[in-house]
Design a protein around this motif. Structure first.
Motif, PDB file in Angstrom:
ATOM      1  N   TYR A   1       0.838  -1.202   0.000  1.00 52.16           N
ATOM      2  CA  TYR A   1       0.000   0.000   0.000  1.00 52.16           C
ATOM      3  C   TYR A   1       0.874   1.255   0.000  1.00 52.16           C
ATOM      4  CZ  TYR A   1      -3.588  -3.369   1.329  1.00 52.16           C
ATOM      5  OH  TYR A   1      -4.432  -4.446   1.360  1.00 52.16           O
ATOM      6  N   ALA A   2       1.921   1.233   0.810  1.00 52.12           N
ATOM      7  CA  ALA A   2       2.825   2.379   0.848  1.00 52.12           C
ATOM      8  C   ALA A   2       3.568   2.549  -0.469  1.00 52.12           C
ATOM      9  CB  ALA A   2       3.812   2.226   2.001  1.00 52.12           C
ATOM     10  N   LEU A   3       3.859   1.432  -1.137  1.00 53.33           N
ATOM     11  CA  LEU A   3       4.565   1.514  -2.421  1.00 53.33           C
ATOM     12  C   LEU A   3       3.758   2.268  -3.463  1.00 53.33           C
ATOM     13  CD1 LEU A   3       6.368  -1.916  -2.944  1.00 53.33           C
ATOM     14  CD2 LEU A   3       7.415   0.351  -2.908  1.00 53.33           C
ATOM     15  N   ARG A   4       2.434   2.198  -3.364  1.00 50.71           N
ATOM     16  CA  ARG A   4       1.602   2.987  -4.282  1.00 50.71           C
ATOM     17  C   ARG A   4       1.965   4.465  -4.180  1.00 50.71           C
ATOM     18  NH1 ARG A   4      -4.215   0.438  -2.347  1.00 50.71           N
ATOM     19  NH2 ARG A   4      -4.188  -1.427  -3.671  1.00 50.71           N
ATOM     20  N   VAL A   5       2.127   4.915  -2.958  1.00 54.08           N
ATOM     21  CA  VAL A   5       2.415   6.329  -2.720  1.00 54.08           C
ATOM     22  C   VAL A   5       3.835   6.659  -3.165  1.00 54.08           C
ATOM     23  CG1 VAL A   5       2.456   8.171  -1.012  1.00 54.08           C
ATOM     24  CG2 VAL A   5       0.791   6.302  -0.803  1.00 54.08           C
ATOM     25  N   VAL A   6       4.770   5.779  -2.865  1.00 51.40           N
ATOM     26  CA  VAL A   6       6.154   5.971  -3.311  1.00 51.40           C
ATOM     27  C   VAL A   6       6.201   6.145  -4.822  1.00 51.40           C
ATOM     28  CG1 VAL A   6       8.406   4.857  -3.531  1.00 51.40           C
ATOM     29  CG2 VAL A   6       7.159   4.714  -1.366  1.00 51.40           C
TER      30      VAL A   6
ATOM     31  N   LYS B   1       7.206   9.511  -7.044  1.00 49.48           N
ATOM     32  CA  LYS B   1       8.288   9.435  -8.031  1.00 49.48           C
ATOM     33  C   LYS B   1       7.811   9.884  -9.403  1.00 49.48           C
ATOM     34  CE  LYS B   1      11.779   7.623  -5.652  1.00 49.48           C
ATOM     35  NZ  LYS B   1      13.130   8.225  -5.580  1.00 49.48           N
ATOM     36  N   ILE B   2       6.618   9.412  -9.799  1.00 45.80           N
ATOM     37  CA  ILE B   2       6.070   9.796 -11.100  1.00 45.80           C
ATOM     38  C   ILE B   2       5.876  11.309 -11.184  1.00 45.80           C
ATOM     39  CG2 ILE B   2       3.958   9.684 -12.516  1.00 45.80           C
ATOM     40  CD1 ILE B   2       3.758   6.705 -11.686  1.00 45.80           C
TER      41      ILE B   2
ATOM     42  N   PHE C   1       4.614  -2.785 -16.354  1.00 47.53           N
ATOM     43  CA  PHE C   1       4.617  -1.979 -15.132  1.00 47.53           C
ATOM     44  C   PHE C   1       5.914  -2.189 -14.356  1.00 47.53           C
ATOM     45  CE2 PHE C   1       3.696  -1.280 -10.631  1.00 47.53           C
ATOM     46  CZ  PHE C   1       3.078  -0.038 -10.657  1.00 47.53           C
ATOM     47  N   SER C   2       6.283  -3.441 -14.165  1.00 48.14           N
ATOM     48  CA  SER C   2       7.463  -3.759 -13.358  1.00 48.14           C
ATOM     49  C   SER C   2       8.751  -3.258 -13.991  1.00 48.14           C
ATOM     50  CB  SER C   2       7.561  -5.272 -13.147  1.00 48.14           C
ATOM     51  OG  SER C   2       6.431  -5.758 -12.481  1.00 48.14           O
ATOM     52  N   ASP C   3       8.789  -3.209 -15.331  1.00 46.37           N
ATOM     53  CA  ASP C   3      10.005  -2.820 -16.030  1.00 46.37           C
ATOM     54  C   ASP C   3      10.174  -1.315 -16.175  1.00 46.37           C
ATOM     55  OD1 ASP C   3      10.664  -5.474 -16.309  1.00 46.37           O
ATOM     56  OD2 ASP C   3       9.954  -5.645 -18.375  1.00 46.37           O
ATOM     57  N   ASP C   4       9.143  -0.551 -15.825  1.00 43.31           N
ATOM     58  CA  ASP C   4       9.280   0.901 -15.906  1.00 43.31           C
ATOM     59  C   ASP C   4      10.365   1.351 -14.925  1.00 43.31           C
ATOM     60  OD1 ASP C   4       8.529   3.762 -14.841  1.00 43.31           O
ATOM     61  OD2 ASP C   4       7.512   3.554 -16.763  1.00 43.31           O
ATOM     62  N   PRO C   5      11.319   2.165 -15.383  1.00 44.23           N
ATOM     63  CA  PRO C   5      12.449   2.550 -14.516  1.00 44.23           C
ATOM     64  C   PRO C   5      12.031   3.188 -13.196  1.00 44.23           C
ATOM     65  CG  PRO C   5      12.874   3.174 -16.792  1.00 44.23           C
ATOM     66  CD  PRO C   5      11.453   2.699 -16.743  1.00 44.23           C
ATOM     67  N   VAL C   6      10.997   4.018 -13.206  1.00 47.41           N
ATOM     68  CA  VAL C   6      10.537   4.664 -11.977  1.00 47.41           C
ATOM     69  C   VAL C   6      10.009   3.642 -10.987  1.00 47.41           C
ATOM     70  CG1 VAL C   6       8.821   6.253 -11.009  1.00 47.41           C
ATOM     71  CG2 VAL C   6      10.029   6.858 -13.112  1.00 47.41           C
ATOM     72  N   ILE C   7       9.347   2.618 -11.517  1.00 43.57           N
ATOM     73  CA  ILE C   7       8.773   1.578 -10.672  1.00 43.57           C
ATOM     74  C   ILE C   7       9.861   0.648 -10.150  1.00 43.57           C
ATOM     75  CG2 ILE C   7       7.162  -0.353 -10.589  1.00 43.57           C
ATOM     76  CD1 ILE C   7       5.854   2.454 -10.898  1.00 43.57           C
TER      77      ILE C   7
END
Length: 222
Positions: A15-20, A24-25, A190-196
């Motif tokens: 859940y916190a990773l959503r905010v992270v 970043k985005i 999604f997983s491969d996006d650099p920001v993610i």
């Protein structure tokens, strides 16, 4: 005036990773405050006295709680790049699918992960049905919102990291590429996006953590 942003979270919370990811985005600078949920800090109890959990975003000292609420807040305050669509109906549908993820998809995946034998076999059906709905939503699109990562993608972002970890631990494919080609492709995009990618917690630590969680659930099972 410079923005004062602090994020109370744990190292592993999906859940916190959503905010992270959202911060970043948006290209926002913020301070991370890691919480130990076995010994909750006075700050966490002060800023989230209702649920007493992470994440909590502090913006100039004012708290915002609950991950999906925080995503909307971030999008309201910092407009670019947008996470939610502008069209009212599309925005309402984005909220619907994000809630569907929390209310249906995540619990059904969790039931499969925390069970075994016949109970696990019975739990696979509801998960499969829920994943079919997500597959339909991705027809003709790279992401749930279109061609860029948005609100619904962040809501389902836990799948990009956690699904493969759960699969490894229970030695069972939860999102089969043949049954769900669009969802499987979305997980990879999604997983491969650099920001993610740069924000994922250490995989080995996640595997160990969730092994312990599964064993705890199995011991408690009747």
């Amino acid at each position: 005036m410079a923005e004062d942003l602090k994020l109370l979270r744990t190292w592993s919370s999906p859940y916190a990773l959503r905010v992270v990811h959202a911060l970043k985005i948006k290209g926002l600078e913020y301070e991370t405050v890691l919480e130990d949920m076995t010994k909750k800090s006075a700050s966490l109890l002060e800023y989230n006295p209702v649920h007493k959990k992470v994440p909590v975003l502090l913006h100039n000292g004012r708290p915002v709680c609950e991950s999906l609420v925080i995503l909307e807040y971030i999008d309201d305050v910092w407009k670019q790049p947008p996470l939610l669509p502008q069209d009212p109906h599309e925005k309402a549908m984005a909220r619907f699918w994000a809630n569907f993820g929390d209310d249906k998809v995540m619990p059904s995946a969790w039931r499969v992960f925390t069970s075994e034998g016949k109970d696990q076999e019975e739990a696979i059906g509801p998960l499969t049905e829920n994943l079919k709905f997500l597959e339909e939503q991705l027809k003709g699109k790279n992401f749930f919102g279109g061609e860029a990562i948005g609100y619904v993608d962040l809501a389902f972002g836990w799948m990009g990291n956690l699904i493969s970890i759960l699969e490894e631990i229970i030695d069972l494919k939860l999102v089969d590429a043949e049954k769900f080609p669009l969802l499987s492709a979305w997980i990879n995009k999604f997983s491969d996006d650099p920001v993610i990618t740069e924000c994922w917690p250490p995989r080995d630590k996640m595997v160990e953590k969730f092994k312990v969680i599964r064993e705890r659930y199995l011991k408690q099972a009747p």
